[in-house]
Design an enzyme around this catalytic site. Structure first.
Site, PDB file in Angstrom:
ATOM      1  N   TYR A 265       0.857  -1.182   0.000  1.00  0.00           N
ATOM      2  CA  TYR A 265       0.000   0.000   0.000  1.00  0.00           C
ATOM      3  C   TYR A 265       0.900   1.242   0.000  1.00  0.00           C
ATOM      4  O   TYR A 265       2.006   1.204   0.546  1.00  0.00           O
ATOM      5  CB  TYR A 265      -0.894  -0.002   1.246  1.00  0.00           C
ATOM      6  CG  TYR A 265      -2.032   1.002   1.166  1.00  0.00           C
ATOM      7  CD1 TYR A 265      -3.153   0.742   0.387  1.00  0.00           C
ATOM      8  CD2 TYR A 265      -1.962   2.217   1.844  1.00  0.00           C
ATOM      9  CE1 TYR A 265      -4.183   1.667   0.288  1.00  0.00           C
ATOM     10  CE2 TYR A 265      -2.998   3.145   1.756  1.00  0.00           C
ATOM     11  CZ  TYR A 265      -4.103   2.854   0.978  1.00  0.00           C
ATOM     12  OH  TYR A 265      -5.123   3.768   0.877  1.00  0.00           O
ATOM     13  N   PHE A 322      -5.645   9.050  -4.076  1.00  0.00           N
ATOM     14  CA  PHE A 322      -4.428   8.491  -4.686  1.00  0.00           C
ATOM     15  C   PHE A 322      -4.087   7.216  -3.936  1.00  0.00           C
ATOM     16  O   PHE A 322      -4.027   7.222  -2.698  1.00  0.00           O
ATOM     17  CB  PHE A 322      -3.239   9.453  -4.556  1.00  0.00           C
ATOM     18  CG  PHE A 322      -1.916   8.793  -4.925  1.00  0.00           C
ATOM     19  CD1 PHE A 322      -1.382   8.944  -6.190  1.00  0.00           C
ATOM     20  CD2 PHE A 322      -1.233   7.988  -4.009  1.00  0.00           C
ATOM     21  CE1 PHE A 322      -0.180   8.317  -6.540  1.00  0.00           C
ATOM     22  CE2 PHE A 322      -0.034   7.349  -4.351  1.00  0.00           C
ATOM     23  CZ  PHE A 322       0.486   7.516  -5.618  1.00  0.00           C
ATOM     24  N   GLU A 323      -3.865   6.153  -4.683  1.00  0.00           N
ATOM     25  CA  GLU A 323      -3.349   4.925  -4.081  1.00  0.00           C
ATOM     26  C   GLU A 323      -2.607   4.177  -5.168  1.00  0.00           C
ATOM     27  O   GLU A 323      -3.077   4.115  -6.305  1.00  0.00           O
ATOM     28  CB  GLU A 323      -4.471   3.979  -3.626  1.00  0.00           C
ATOM     29  CG  GLU A 323      -5.304   4.424  -2.450  1.00  0.00           C
ATOM     30  CD  GLU A 323      -6.438   3.444  -2.116  1.00  0.00           C
ATOM     31  OE1 GLU A 323      -7.091   2.915  -3.039  1.00  0.00           O
ATOM     32  OE2 GLU A 323      -6.649   3.208  -0.933  1.00  0.00           O
ATOM     33  N   VAL A 324      -1.454   3.620  -4.800  1.00  0.00           N
ATOM     34  CA  VAL A 324      -0.866   2.552  -5.602  1.00  0.00           C
ATOM     35  C   VAL A 324      -0.796   1.388  -4.634  1.00  0.00           C
ATOM     36  O   VAL A 324      -0.260   1.546  -3.529  1.00  0.00           O
ATOM     37  CB  VAL A 324       0.539   2.910  -6.131  1.00  0.00           C
ATOM     38  CG1 VAL A 324       1.124   1.734  -6.912  1.00  0.00           C
ATOM     39  CG2 VAL A 324       0.487   4.155  -7.009  1.00  0.00           C
TER      40      VAL A 324
END
Ligand SMILES: Nc1nc2c(ncn2[C@@H]2O[C@H](COP(=O)(O)OP(=O)(O)OP(=O)(O)O)[C@@H](O)[C@H]2O)c(=O)[nH]1
Ligand SMILES: *[C@@H]1O[C@H](CO)[C@@H](O)[C@H](O)[C@H]1NC(C)=O
Ligand SMILES: *[C@@H]1O[C@H](CO)[C@@H](O)[C@H](O)[C@H]1NC(C)=O
Ligand SMILES: *[C@@H]1O[C@H](CO)[C@@H](O)[C@H](O)[C@H]1NC(C)=O
Ligand SMILES: [Mg+2]
Length: 436
Positions: A265, A322-324
């Site tokens: 995460y 926003f997330e990767v």
């Protein structure tokens, strides 16, 4: 007559000379290049740089003598990218001191591709706002990587949405309609009780407090986006919302950082949640921790989300627009058990639980500290907050266009300072000057 004759001779001499120049130049320049089949001998006048079409081409930094091994394909028609390609040895360079740091950012990025996609939940009416986001993601990163993009909607996407987004994305685009069960009230929800909550929140002017669709959205992002049929084809995702901005060039592949760094995460902005929307979220979390001690990581980030050893939630969360992240983690038994436990408690409808605190609490409790990553190099804006990397040298090197004064990282309402402390990380030079 004599003058006219001399002129003809001159023309002939010039013509012969020109012919030899052409002959020399063309045989010298193109002899050693074996053009992909289909270009034929006449390909001598084709510029290699434009052979890929759509302005997407083979790396231009390749020496021109190097024979091209494979026919150049349209990225959109290629097979799903595999993480084992012939360029897999390209080092992952994250700073200018690392071998293989790419200064020029020209042409297709070398190196492997991860099993990854961008993902956007959007309405048809969001088309122009998501178009701006896509354009920035492409310009700053994806035009060199050509990752796919999955679009999800609770209604069918219309032709305008599909045409505009497909024209902007350099990878393949996919459009999915969300199943009813993933965008509706579960049967155990008391509709009257949920309605009263919405009316009460409307009166108290709590943002999105009266919205049913916002609650479906938060529940969907908490528990379902990663198991949509289209998302099952990938291991990593990068979430993009309408009207975001990216301010700096990205010199490396964040999906590779996740994969090779064992990250599950990541975030760029963090802050305190609006407490009124999650009054009983921590009670539900504690119940889950009691029922499922096996899911709690030994080396977790409890210190990021609680200031009293887990008694209460401090409201810190990673901002999830926003997330990767790792889809396989979200699809794990641990995460699904957590989501289902929360969903049973009903707070998505009896309160207004957001997917940001849900993801953050899950990551904080069930991941090892080392599995959560802060992407300092991804400069980002979603109304009303900005992450602009601290340090002028970094910003110049990455050709950033954000105003450093707007950087939220070290301001009082951000939790990023706490994240650094909990992880024993050194804050970048000059952070104190950005506190207020
Ligand atoms: N298909 C669909 N998408 C939605 C709906 N509501 C929100 N979204 C999407 O869900 C994401 C989050 O919604 P936003 O409205 O941006 O919520 P937010 O980021 O908390 O608030 P903003 O400050 O308005 O951006 C965005 O990508 C929206 O496009 C909906 O009813 N249907
Ligand atoms: C990508 O990941 C998905 C989900 O784990 C998997 O089913 C698929 O086979 C993978 N594709 C490739 C090309 O590795
Ligand atoms: C716990 O985290 C620390 C630092 O983040 C690390 O050095 C240590 O190896 C981790 N232990 C386990 C069991 O993961
Ligand atoms: C955390 O790290 C330890 C050792 O590094 C590992 O055994 C454990 O499985 C990790 N936990 C999670 C949740 O990944
Ligand atoms: Mg938004």
């Amino acid at each position: 007559m004599v003058a006219g004759h001399a002129r003809y001779v001159r023309y002939i001499v010039i013509a012969v000379f020109t012919f030899f120049v052409f002959y020399f130049v063309s045989s010298f320049k193109y002899d050693k290049v074996s053009l992909p089949s289909g270009f034929g001998a006449g390909g001598a006048t084709t510029q290699l740089g434009s052979a890929g079409g759509n302005g997407r081409s083979e790396p231009q930094q390749q020496p021109i003598e190097k024979p091209i091994e494979e026919p150049i394909e349209e990225p959109k028609s290629s097979e799903p990218k595999k993480s084992t390609q012939n360029l897999a040895n390209t080092p992952l360079a994250m700073t200018p001191n690392d071998p293989g740091w790419d200064t020029d950012l020209v042409g297709t990025a070398p190196g492997p591709r991860m099993n990854a996609t961008f993902v956007t939940l959007a309405r048809n009416s969001d088309v122009w706002d998501i178009a701006r986001s896509i354009r920035q993601v492409e310009d700053r990163f994806n035009k060199r990587y050509n990752y796919d993009w999955v679009f999800l909607n609770n209604e069918p996407f219309d032709d305008t949405f599909k045409t505009v987004t497909t024209s902007l994305v350099s990878g393949k685009t996919h459009y999915g309609e969300i199943a009813k069960e993933h965008w509706s009230f579960p049967e155990w929800i008391d509709q009257d009780k949920a309605k009263k909550v919405r009316e009460d929140m409307a009166e108290r002017k709590i943002i999105y407090g009266d919205s049913v669709s916002y609650r479906h959205m938060c529940r969907f992002e908490s528990g379902f986006f990663f198991r949509q049929p289209l998302m099952m084809n990938y291991e990593y995702y990068w979430r993009v919302e309408p009207s975001i901005e990216l301010f700096c060039d990205l010199h490396y592949d964040p999906f590779r950082v996740m994969h090779e760094g064992g990250k599950k995460y990541s975030f760029v902005l963090s802050l305190y949640e609006y407490a009124e929307t999650i009054k009983t979220l921590w009670d539900s979390t504690k119940k889950f921790m009691k029922n499922h001690p096996e899911h709690i990581a030994e080396n977790n980030s409890l210190g990021f989300i609680s200031d009293d050893g887990g008694e209460t939630y401090n409201n810190c969360h990673f901002w999830s627009n926003f997330e990767v992240g790792s889809l396989n983690w979200l699809r794990s038994k641990a995460y699904i058990d957590f989501f289902e436990s929360l969903d049973q408690d009903g707070g998505f409808f009896y309160e207004r639980w957001g997917d940001a605190p849900v993801h953050s609490i899950a990551a904080g409790l069930m991941l090892n500290k080392s599995e959560i990553h802060f992407f300092n190099d991804i400069a980002y804006y979603h109304v009303p907050f900005t992450h602009c990397p601290t340090g002028e040298e970094t910003r110049t090197r990455l050709r950033c266009h954000c105003n450093p004064k707007e950087n939220f990282d070290w301001k009082g309402y951000s939790c990023t300072s706490k994240f650094f402390d909990v992880n024993g990380m050194t804050k970048p030079e000059g952070w104190e000057n950005q506190k207020d």
